[in-house]
Design a protein around this motif. Sequence first.
Motif, mmCIF file in Angstrom:
data_model
loop_
_atom_site.group_PDB
_atom_site.id
_atom_site.type_symbol
_atom_site.label_atom_id
_atom_site.label_comp_id
_atom_site.label_asym_id
_atom_site.label_seq_id
_atom_site.Cartn_x
_atom_site.Cartn_y
_atom_site.Cartn_z
ATOM 1 N N HIS A 132 0.824 -1.210 0.000
ATOM 2 C CA HIS A 132 0.000 0.000 0.000
ATOM 3 C C HIS A 132 0.860 1.263 0.000
ATOM 4 O O HIS A 132 0.640 2.184 -0.807
ATOM 5 N N MET A 133 1.853 1.310 0.881
ATOM 6 C CA MET A 133 2.650 2.526 1.008
ATOM 7 C C MET A 133 3.571 2.734 -0.191
ATOM 8 O O MET A 133 3.849 3.874 -0.578
ATOM 9 N N GLU A 134 4.022 1.646 -0.810
ATOM 10 C CA GLU A 134 4.829 1.802 -2.021
ATOM 11 C C GLU A 134 3.998 2.434 -3.133
ATOM 12 O O GLU A 134 4.483 3.287 -3.881
ATOM 13 N N ARG A 135 2.728 2.031 -3.235
ATOM 14 C CA ARG A 135 1.868 2.638 -4.260
ATOM 15 C C ARG A 135 1.641 4.122 -3.978
ATOM 16 O O ARG A 135 1.695 4.958 -4.891
ATOM 17 N N LEU A 136 1.411 4.474 -2.701
ATOM 18 C CA LEU A 136 1.217 5.880 -2.366
ATOM 19 C C LEU A 136 2.483 6.689 -2.646
ATOM 20 O O LEU A 136 2.412 7.820 -3.145
ATOM 21 N N ALA A 137 3.639 6.119 -2.339
ATOM 22 C CA ALA A 137 4.902 6.819 -2.569
ATOM 23 C C ALA A 137 5.169 7.040 -4.047
ATOM 24 O O ALA A 137 5.857 8.005 -4.431
ATOM 25 N N HIS B 159 -8.419 -3.033 2.396
ATOM 26 C CA HIS B 159 -8.213 -2.274 1.166
ATOM 27 C C HIS B 159 -7.619 -3.225 0.141
ATOM 28 O O HIS B 159 -6.946 -4.200 0.492
ATOM 29 N N ARG B 160 -7.838 -2.931 -1.120
ATOM 30 C CA ARG B 160 -7.332 -3.801 -2.186
ATOM 31 C C ARG B 160 -5.827 -4.033 -2.061
ATOM 32 O O ARG B 160 -5.354 -5.164 -2.179
ATOM 33 N N VAL C 74 -1.078 -8.890 1.706
ATOM 34 C CA VAL C 74 -1.241 -9.930 2.725
ATOM 35 C C VAL C 74 -1.366 -11.310 2.090
ATOM 36 O O VAL C 74 -0.904 -12.306 2.651
ATOM 37 N N ALA C 75 -1.980 -11.380 0.912
ATOM 38 C CA ALA C 75 -2.165 -12.675 0.240
ATOM 39 C C ALA C 75 -0.850 -13.373 -0.059
ATOM 40 O O ALA C 75 -0.825 -14.591 -0.299
ATOM 41 N N THR C 76 0.259 -12.640 -0.027
ATOM 42 C CA THR C 76 1.544 -13.271 -0.346
ATOM 43 C C THR C 76 1.955 -14.310 0.693
ATOM 44 O O THR C 76 2.708 -15.219 0.372
ATOM 45 N N TRP C 77 1.464 -14.188 1.961
ATOM 46 C CA TRP C 77 1.802 -15.250 2.925
ATOM 47 C C TRP C 77 1.193 -16.568 2.464
ATOM 48 O O TRP C 77 1.835 -17.628 2.567
ATOM 49 N N ALA C 78 -0.047 -16.505 1.985
ATOM 50 C CA ALA C 78 -0.722 -17.723 1.535
ATOM 51 C C ALA C 78 -0.099 -18.256 0.257
ATOM 52 O O ALA C 78 0.024 -19.476 0.075
ATOM 53 N N GLY D 274 -10.579 -8.749 8.075
ATOM 54 C CA GLY D 274 -10.734 -9.686 6.975
ATOM 55 C C GLY D 274 -9.632 -9.779 5.954
ATOM 56 O O GLY D 274 -9.699 -10.633 5.061
ATOM 57 N N SER D 275 -8.571 -8.960 6.039
ATOM 58 C CA SER D 275 -7.565 -8.994 4.976
ATOM 59 C C SER D 275 -6.838 -10.338 4.918
ATOM 60 O O SER D 275 -6.536 -10.842 3.826
ATOM 61 N N GLY D 276 -6.552 -10.944 6.063
ATOM 62 C CA GLY D 276 -5.815 -12.210 6.078
ATOM 63 C C GLY D 276 -6.580 -13.344 5.433
ATOM 64 O O GLY D 276 -6.047 -14.086 4.598
#
Length: 319
Positions: A58-63, A148-149, A155-159, A179-181
């Motif tokens: 998220h923060m990389e996209r904002l940056a 958030h998308r 977070v999906a990268t752990w799975a 719910g993100s996890g």
Amino acid sequence: MFSLAELDAALVRVHAAFAGTPQYAWPLLAARTGAAVWVKHENHTPTGSFKVRGGLVHMERLAAGGPGHPGVVSATRGNHGQSLAHAGARFGIAVTIVVPVGNSTEKNAAMRALGARLIEHGDDFDAARIEAMRLAEAEGLVFAPSFHRDLVLGVATWALELFRAVPGLDAVYVPIGLGSGVCGAIMARDLLGLATEIIGVQSVGAPSYARSLAAGRPVSLESAMTRADGIAVRIPDPAAFEMIRAGVSRIVTVTDDEIAAAIRAYWQDTHNLAEGAGAAPLAALMQEAGVMAGKRVGLPLCGGNIDLALFRDWVCGTT
């Protein structure tokens, strides 16, 4: 909503910050539950929680929008805030975090140490979230929601790591806060075309999504009564609800005593310390041991950030 190419790209961005986390099959947990148990050690991330993955994306996209970002504000009980603060420091974005009054002292200290401005407000997460939204308007900040998308994608990268490292899992138990996890697990499972069951886990004192599934619509609670602060959410997110309704096989609810027993089991069987939400999946598996005997089961130990005082009182003080 997502593609596998997007998820793989998110994994590359996460791995630019840290090298992912291990997953181990622990024999003592197998003996305890009767299942072949693979633990995904998200307690080994730079912030001790899976949430950092979403914060980085998220923060990389904002940056990427250029210099002079006004900063972000969000609400948390701890791990989401640490995620944003860690990523904000990495990408040069100021972070303000609102927490409930009486929030975890150690999580508060960690967020401050990572550079966040910390504000205490309200009796619970949802009251803090309303104040964070007010601050965004009053101070011209960008509100960073807990669902958030970008957060789901990160977070999906752990799975994704778990499913690729451990083929043939019959089920994965995932705790549900906002719910993100669990939505990330559903997304990774579906994009990989797997048949693995995703089983949600909530507290009996904060069963917002369990009640919502039963009602067929989002149902808010009057209170969220659990000492597992990462799953103490009383107002479900509508978008998360739709993903959960479509993607989980069921939601198991566990008591605080069952969570405390699971924290002790993690320590005894693996010498890893779990926070309440991190131990909730093991608590659910222990509750359903008869049903899951002989199956291959994945458990995200999604965080290890438990205050020493809470650990002593809740876990060590029980029999």
